[in-house]
Design a protein around this motif. Structure first.
Motif, PDB file in Angstrom:
ATOM      1  N   GLU A 740       1.792   7.704  -2.023  1.00 40.50           N
ATOM      2  CA  GLU A 740       2.743   7.395  -0.962  1.00 40.50           C
ATOM      3  C   GLU A 740       3.193   5.944  -1.095  1.00 40.50           C
ATOM      4  OE1 GLU A 740       2.347   7.249   3.753  1.00 40.50           O
ATOM      5  OE2 GLU A 740       2.328   9.300   2.943  1.00 40.50           O
ATOM      6  N   LEU A 741       4.507   5.756  -1.041  1.00 35.71           N
ATOM      7  CA  LEU A 741       5.131   4.463  -1.306  1.00 35.71           C
ATOM      8  C   LEU A 741       5.695   3.853  -0.033  1.00 35.71           C
ATOM      9  CD1 LEU A 741       6.259   2.412  -3.470  1.00 35.71           C
ATOM     10  CD2 LEU A 741       8.306   3.873  -3.556  1.00 35.71           C
ATOM     11  N   ASP A 742       5.504   2.557   0.120  1.00 40.14           N
ATOM     12  CA  ASP A 742       6.159   1.805   1.187  1.00 40.14           C
ATOM     13  C   ASP A 742       7.554   1.439   0.691  1.00 40.14           C
ATOM     14  OD1 ASP A 742       7.103   0.062   3.092  1.00 40.14           O
ATOM     15  OD2 ASP A 742       5.468  -1.390   2.896  1.00 40.14           O
ATOM     16  N   PRO A 746       9.822  -4.643  -1.313  1.00 42.64           N
ATOM     17  CA  PRO A 746      10.703  -4.830  -2.478  1.00 42.64           C
ATOM     18  C   PRO A 746      10.277  -4.004  -3.687  1.00 42.64           C
ATOM     19  CG  PRO A 746      10.309  -6.938  -1.426  1.00 42.64           C
ATOM     20  CD  PRO A 746       9.421  -5.943  -0.731  1.00 42.64           C
ATOM     21  N   ILE A 747       8.999  -3.695  -3.799  1.00 44.26           N
ATOM     22  CA  ILE A 747       8.543  -2.840  -4.901  1.00 44.26           C
ATOM     23  C   ILE A 747       9.073  -1.421  -4.731  1.00 44.26           C
ATOM     24  CG2 ILE A 747       6.520  -1.924  -6.099  1.00 44.26           C
ATOM     25  CD1 ILE A 747       6.935  -4.917  -6.441  1.00 44.26           C
ATOM     26  N   VAL A 776       1.177  -1.317  -1.635  1.00 38.83           N
ATOM     27  CA  VAL A 776       2.506  -0.725  -1.417  1.00 38.83           C
ATOM     28  C   VAL A 776       2.600   0.702  -1.948  1.00 38.83           C
ATOM     29  CG1 VAL A 776       3.633  -2.958  -1.385  1.00 38.83           C
ATOM     30  CG2 VAL A 776       3.433  -1.741  -3.540  1.00 38.83           C
ATOM     31  N   LEU A 777       1.679   1.081  -2.837  1.00 35.97           N
ATOM     32  CA  LEU A 777       1.642   2.452  -3.332  1.00 35.97           C
ATOM     33  C   LEU A 777       0.190   2.902  -3.329  1.00 35.97           C
ATOM     34  CD1 LEU A 777       3.262   4.836  -4.566  1.00 35.97           C
ATOM     35  CD2 LEU A 777       2.794   3.860  -6.825  1.00 35.97           C
ATOM     36  N   VAL A 778      -0.093   3.991  -2.602  1.00 39.35           N
ATOM     37  CA  VAL A 778      -1.474   4.439  -2.392  1.00 39.35           C
ATOM     38  C   VAL A 778      -1.590   5.915  -2.740  1.00 39.35           C
ATOM     39  CG1 VAL A 778      -3.295   4.751  -0.687  1.00 39.35           C
ATOM     40  CG2 VAL A 778      -1.831   2.720  -0.586  1.00 39.35           C
ATOM     41  N   ASN A 804      -1.049  -2.956  -5.835  1.00 44.44           N
ATOM     42  CA  ASN A 804      -1.401  -3.994  -4.865  1.00 44.44           C
ATOM     43  C   ASN A 804      -0.586  -5.248  -5.135  1.00 44.44           C
ATOM     44  OD1 ASN A 804      -3.341  -2.692  -3.309  1.00 44.44           O
ATOM     45  ND2 ASN A 804      -5.067  -3.394  -4.550  1.00 44.44           N
ATOM     46  N   ILE A 805      -0.239  -5.956  -4.074  1.00 46.21           N
ATOM     47  CA  ILE A 805       0.354  -7.287  -4.202  1.00 46.21           C
ATOM     48  C   ILE A 805      -0.667  -8.298  -3.690  1.00 46.21           C
ATOM     49  CG2 ILE A 805       2.239  -8.827  -3.567  1.00 46.21           C
ATOM     50  CD1 ILE A 805       3.961  -6.374  -3.052  1.00 46.21           C
ATOM     51  N   SER A 806      -1.018  -9.240  -4.540  1.00 47.91           N
ATOM     52  CA  SER A 806      -1.977 -10.278  -4.161  1.00 47.91           C
ATOM     53  C   SER A 806      -1.254 -11.614  -4.126  1.00 47.91           C
ATOM     54  CB  SER A 806      -3.132 -10.332  -5.166  1.00 47.91           C
ATOM     55  OG  SER A 806      -4.087 -11.287  -4.796  1.00 47.91           O
TER      56      SER A 806
END
Length: 854
Positions: A740-742, A746-747, A776-778, A804-806
């Motif tokens: 599942e994507l947010d 921006p990703i 953002v994607l799980v 993941n965005i870190s």
């Protein structure tokens, strides 16, 4: 056995004192007016690796001196090496090749009369050297062509009367030359058999792959690379009865020919192919190898699951694909457990099996021709009886991706049609012109099933390659099945792939480009190349009655270096170049959502991207990115050897990419240098084991989800012979998963569906990030869509993070657990990577830039 080892050793030392024809063609009657390879090239085959251009020259010389041979160019590689087909047959057949081709194709069309199988020739395709550093096949092709041209043996003359032999001497010319230069450059005199010698150990990326570091033996089905597309176009003009695929394997092995591993068969292929045809041909390979005293094995390894090998694709086209694997000298002579293995010895094994293939094809010619006719009769019948009568597929928001998929279907000669009108099926809406209909009842039904099938149960848990290859999911296009009657519009042809420029008017205010089209990043790259100020929307809005989503590009007419007319002309050219639609607007006032002057529009910076390559880096992943940016976006990326990183000024780059691989070559100082660069505002994009490396080096504060220790390991004994199967089953060799994507991140810009299919062929698993919006994607709770995955692995993957965005200082690291550009065919996830590339510098911990004041 001792005698065999002694002979191999002697051959390694004294090969060049033997007369070549006596070694390769004992007791054969050969026409002395036909130049031998040694006469033409100036050296005995096996003493030197033949450059591709010299190989082509020799084939053209055979064409010049003999009426048995015709050489045809079918294309060029990326490095402008010729791809050729050498056709060999009797002079009478050569004169009427086109007539023979057309008559042969009637066999594949049940609506036409069946030709007389006693008179019709068999079509035999000899394919060699798909992996550039497996050169024995390419050298064997030279000898095979020479023998078939010069032979005066009655058996060979009968072959030429009853067969048309289509030879592709080198499937991968660029890779072959890369390896040939290496082997020749490091050849000693006397030759060095020591396996540690540089000759036997190519530097990165090696010669296996093509120009873009792709494995062409996975590309028959995917049709990504120019070499494959040229070949497929020619292949479908002939649809041969037999196709060979000559490979090499580890030096300490012997020689393999089919049948492959038990329970390793494509379930869509008729059992007759594996149980009958394979067995018939194997008897001839057995005899050929016995006659020269060479060791061999069968049935223990390799598989026919994946439809994209040179030895499996023909099975889905009414032919017989045959795999050969020869132990490799990886140079001119190398030590092995079977004694010194010489290049000439490996070539001879390939040669005798090529000739045995022709022999078997002619002995069983009628069986092969009848099989091909029955195959297409049965395939069409299966399609007619299949519960799914047709598939509908297409994205109303992305015509670029639609056209790419259409192009793929045409590569495989699949029949598909426009929709006669808009259709709602199974709760999904499909638009005329933006979706197509693919009937099941057609000659390419098995290929259609391969594209859409979602198997989850398998007879085996060990796979030589992928266990899932659903291209509908790879392209990320909405699709569904039709179980009942349907109507279809006009059949789609190559003319439908032409991009028609969308006409838009000139504006004195602004232009908008939706980010949903696959080629919108290509348009953005051209905008930035032309120094056109471009912004992207972090929120949705509507203007002039049209809805615009996240990522929409805004080009205002003011504040540009070009005047309004120059800007308009440049935008028209960009639209034509990319096929992307551009909308002109005359106001910045939206009917819903943000206005065009909102701080939720952020200026896009031109990516200045660097990718580390070289020793330890996974070349295929690096090549996929290089290929994507070259061929789809037209954007350069700087490729830097990993050992040069320490002395490199990285401040000129705003983006660095680390694909999978081993980055131990980066010392502590280099690691700190990279970490400081991120903190100063850089964007670091990592994937797979590259993501693992930045976590382990504490460049980011993310965590890996480790595999649980098997507490039963000390309690349950496993037989030694079962260890490989038991442990290998836990590897994720290639399956497709749901995530599942947010799409507000921006990703996720440009995606309209939160559910997305991901290809996974690794065991890198990321824990969900601490930040609420950072994952953002799980992966979903039950993510497996199709393909094999071990239950332990499935539990680890479930609910883990795919991206993941870190945030580190002023910069960010974007971690992919998988490869979004897998084999150049995952159009559905390419944009995730491209979004990271183009919008990475716009991503901040605060989310939206631009504080508002009162």
């Amino acid at each position: 056995m001792k005698k065999l080892f002694t002979f191999v050793f002697c051959f390694g030392n004294f090969f060049y004192s033997f007369a070549q024809n006596n070694y390769f063609f004992p007791k054969k009657q050969l026409n002395s007016s036909i130049p031998t390879p040694e006469q033409f090239l100036g050296y005995p085959i096996g003493s030197h690796h033949t450059r591709h251009d010299k190989l082509v020259e020799y084939m053209r010389e055979l064409d010049r001196v003999s009426d048995r041979v015709s050489v045809q160019k079918i294309g060029e590689t990326n490095e402008h090496r010729e791809q050729i087909i050498v056709t060999i047959s009797s002079p009478e057949n050569i004169k009427r090749l086109e007539e023979i081709r057309k008559e042969h194709l009637t066999i594949t069309d049940p609506s036409k009369p069946m030709p007389d199988t006693k008179k019709a020739p068999a079509i035999v395709w000899l394919g060699y050297n798909v992996h550039g550093n497996e050169p024995s096949g390419g050298e064997a092709s030279i000898l095979t062509a020479y023998y078939l041209t010069a032979s005066q043996d009655p058996e060979a003359l009968n072959w030429l009367n009853d067969a048309v032999i289509l030879m592709e001497p080198v499937i991968n010319p660029d890779g072959r030359d890369r390896h040939s230069h290496w082997a020749n450059m490091h050849k000693g005199d006397p030759m060095v058999a020591d396996a540690n010698d540089r000759e036997h150990n190519e530097i990165w990326p090696g010669g296996r792959t093509n120009h873009y570091w792709f494995d062409l033996n996975r590309d028959w089905y995917l049709a990504v690379n120019v070499e494959s597309r040229n070949r497929l176009a020619f292949y479908h003009q002939w649809l041969p009865n037999v196709v060979t695929d000559f490979h090499e394997m580890g030096t300490n092995a012997s020689h393999f020919f089919e049948p492959t591993k038990e329970n390793a068969e494509n379930p869509l292929v008729p059992k007759f192919v594996y149980k009958d045809l394979n067995s018939r041909f194997a008897k001839h390979f057995e005899q050929a190898m016995n006659e020269i005293g060479s060791l061999y094995y069968t049935k223990e390894s390799f598989d026919n699951f994946y439809p994209g090998y040179g030895s499996s694709y023909p099975d889905l086209e009414g032919g017989l694909g045959l795999l050969f694997e020869q132990a490799s000298s990886r140079g001119h002579v190398q030590e092995s457990q079977n004694g010194d293995l010489t290049f000439g010895f490996t070539i001879r094994n390939q040669l005798v099996n090529a000739l045995a293939t022709v022999r078997a094809s002619l002995i069983d010619k009628e069986i092969l021709l009848n099989h091909q006719r029955n195959f297409f009769i049965e395939t069409i019948s299966q399609g007619q009886k299949f519960a799914t009568k047709a598939y509908i597929i297409g994205d109303a928001n992305d015509q670029g991706r639609n056209r790419a998929f259409w192009d793929l279907l045409l590569q495989h000669n699949i029949e598909f049609y426009h929709l006669p009108n808009d259709i709602t099926e199974n709760g999904q809406n499909f638009k005329k012109g933006k979706a197509v209909l693919i009937p099941s009842a057609q000659p390419q039904f098995l290929m259609v099933r391969s594209i859409f099938d979602r198997p989850t149960t398998f007879a085996d848990s060990l796979f030589y390659d992928a266990s899932a290859w659903n291209l509908a999911l790879a392209y990320g296009l909405p699709h569904t099945e039709i179980k009942g009657n349907f109507q279809k519009g006009d059949r789609i042809t190559k003319t439908d792939l032409k991009v028609n420029q969308a006409i838009f008017s000139k504006s004195e205010y602004a232009y908008l480009i939706e980010w949903t089209d696959y080629f919108a990043p290509k348009a953005l790259n051209q905008l930035l190349d032309n120094q056109i100020l471009t912004k992207t929307s972090f929120k949705k809005f509507s203007i002039d009655g049209k809805d615009y989503g996240y990522g929409t590009l805004l080009i205002s007419v003011q504040k540009q270096q070009l005047n309004s007319e120059e800007l308009y002309q440049k935008l028209k050219q960009i639209s034509l170049n990319t096929g992307v639609s551009i909308n002109a607007v005359s106001t910045g006032f939206s009917t819903t959502g943000i206005d065009l002057g909102s701080n939720s529009f952020q200026t896009v910076k031109k990516p200045q991207a660097l990718m580390l390559v070289g020793g330890g880096v996974t070349s295929s992943e690096a090549g996929e990115i290089w290929h994507l940016l070259d061929t789809k976006i037209g954007m350069p990326i700087t490729k830097v050897e990993i050992y040069n990183f320490a002395r490199l000024n990285i401040n000129r780059y705003n983006t660095i990419v680390l694909v999978g691989g081993n980055y131990s070559a980066l010392d502590k100082a280099s690691t700190q240098k990279l970490k400081a660069w991120v903190a100063n505002g850089g964007t670091l994009i990592t994937q797979k084991t590259g993501s693992e490396w930045v976590i382990k080096q504490e460049i980011v504060k993310e965590k890996l989800r480790e595999a649980k220790i098997d507490s039963s390991r000390n309690k349950t004994r496993i037989a030694y012979e079962d260890i490989q199967a038991t442990e290998g089953a836990k590897q994720t060799g290639g399956a497709i998963f749901d995530a599942e994507l947010d799409i507000s991140s921006p990703i996720g810009f440009g995606y309209t569906n939160k559910k997305i299919a991901i290809y996974r062929n690794n065991n890198t698993v990321l824990e969900r990030s601490v930040g609420a919006a950072n994952s953002v994607l799980v992966y979903t709770a039950n993510p497996r869509i199709t393909g094999y995955v071990h239950q332990e692995s499935l539990k680890r993957i479930s609910n883990s993070a795919a991206i993941n965005i870190s945030y580190e200082g002023s910069g960010r690291v974007i971690l992919f657990s998988d490869d979004p550009n897998f084999r150049g065919t995952w159009f559905g996830t390419n944009k995730l990577f491209l979004n990271a590339l183009f919008f990475g510098s716009n991503i901040s911990l605060g989310g939206q830039f631009g504080a508002e004041e009162e």
